[in-house]
Write a protein that holds these residues in place. Structure first.
Motif, mmCIF file in Angstrom:
data_model
loop_
_atom_site.group_PDB
_atom_site.id
_atom_site.type_symbol
_atom_site.label_atom_id
_atom_site.label_comp_id
_atom_site.label_asym_id
_atom_site.label_seq_id
_atom_site.Cartn_x
_atom_site.Cartn_y
_atom_site.Cartn_z
ATOM 1 N N UNK A 47 12.647 3.400 15.096
ATOM 2 C CA UNK A 47 12.121 4.740 15.395
ATOM 3 C C UNK A 47 12.876 5.799 14.606
ATOM 4 N N UNK A 48 14.181 5.618 14.513
ATOM 5 C CA UNK A 48 15.004 6.597 13.793
ATOM 6 C C UNK A 48 14.655 6.646 12.312
ATOM 7 N N UNK A 49 14.388 5.499 11.710
ATOM 8 C CA UNK A 49 14.176 5.445 10.259
ATOM 9 C C UNK A 49 12.765 5.832 9.842
ATOM 10 N N UNK A 50 11.754 5.552 10.674
ATOM 11 C CA UNK A 50 10.380 5.680 10.201
ATOM 12 C C UNK A 50 9.494 6.632 11.021
ATOM 13 N N UNK A 51 9.930 7.024 12.213
ATOM 14 C CA UNK A 51 9.056 7.847 13.044
ATOM 15 C C UNK A 51 9.658 9.198 13.413
ATOM 16 N N UNK A 52 10.920 9.403 13.177
ATOM 17 C CA UNK A 52 11.561 10.670 13.547
ATOM 18 C C UNK A 52 12.545 11.081 12.458
ATOM 19 N N UNK A 61 15.031 9.050 23.941
ATOM 20 C CA UNK A 61 14.800 7.612 23.789
ATOM 21 C C UNK A 61 16.119 6.860 23.634
ATOM 22 N N UNK A 62 17.057 7.434 22.895
ATOM 23 C CA UNK A 62 18.353 6.782 22.701
ATOM 24 C C UNK A 62 19.111 6.655 24.026
ATOM 25 N N UNK A 63 19.055 7.693 24.860
ATOM 26 C CA UNK A 63 19.714 7.627 26.165
ATOM 27 C C UNK A 63 19.048 6.598 27.073
#
Length: 245
Positions: A47-52, A61-63
């Motif tokens: 999610x971090x690399x491709x969606x946000x 989401x991380x929490x």
């Protein structure tokens, strides 16, 4: 009494149903917790690399992922201890007790203990059914993502149609609606599906889903065997018939 007879007496008192359920529970919960923990880590990276683009977009989401990982540690410890307790209860309510202590007798404390395990295991099975259903959601998300990518690969000759095929992480509640870009479309999405993060995360979630199903099967087996043992303790104990589950 010979060695063979002693072995047969010991084997006759083994609670095979509870033993099989224990092995299923250990394997299922290990698969669910181990693969689920790693899948959550890989999903956060995907999610971090491709969606946000901004850290603030996926902070929630991380929490949530971090809390789920802590919960997995607790689940692993709880199920390990609970399965050991159920297996010990299975040994207690088999004919091994009769063969060791003579005439088969079930005390009020023993019957209360067996009934308590039945209720606890039944409630736990119902709750775990919800976990089993919940673990299917990420599998569904990645399955839809894979289907969309295969469709894009089939329509490579029509770029206009390809760009209309997207997977929006915001629609699944993974990101807030203010997240940018929040979705992947066309060849960008196709490239995401070819990454190691996607294939590993998808396979890990499938394994975690299978582990949840195995654990549910183990709990149902525990419930059936514990109910049978309690029935024998309650109604057939005075006739000298010992349970064997």
């Amino acid at each position: 009494m010979g060695c063979y007879d002693c072995c047969m007496r010991c084997l006759a008192g083994v609670p095979y149903c509870s033993l099989v359920a224990t092995l299923l529970c250990f394997s299922g919960i290990s698969l669910f917790c181990g693969c689920g923990h790693q899948a959550l880590t890989e999903m956060e990276r995907l999610i971090e690399d491709y969606f946000a683009r901004n850290r603030q977009d996926y902070n929630t989401l991380a929490y949530i992922i971090q809390y789920f990982q802590y919960a997995i540690y607790g689940l692993a410890s709880f199920f390990f201890l609970y399965c050991i307790a159920l297996l010990a209860e299975g040994f207690y309510t088999t004919s091994a007790a009769k063969q060791t202590f003579g005439e088969f007798r079930s005390t009020m404390c023993g019957r209360c203990l067996s009934s308590s395990f039945i209720v606890m295991t039944y409630v736990l099975a119902v709750l775990w059914l919800l976990v089993f259903a919940f673990s299917a959601l990420p599998v569904y998300f990645f399955y839809n993502m894979g289907v969309t990518c295969r469709t894009i690969d089939l329509l490579t000759e029509t770029p206009a149609s390809i760009n209309q095929l997207c997977v929006d992480a915001r629609q699944y509640g993974l990101l807030p609606w203010s997240a940018v870009p929040g979705k992947a479309c066309g060849m960008t999405l196709s490239n995401v599906c070819k990454t190691r993060e996607y294939s590993m995360t998808y396979n890990l979630y499938i394994a975690a889903f299978a582990g949840a199903g195995i654990t549910l099967l183990a709990l149902l087996t525990y419930t059936v065997s514990s109910t049978y043992n309690f029935a024998v303790l309650r109604y057939l104990g005075r006739k000298g018939i010992g349970p064997r589950c």
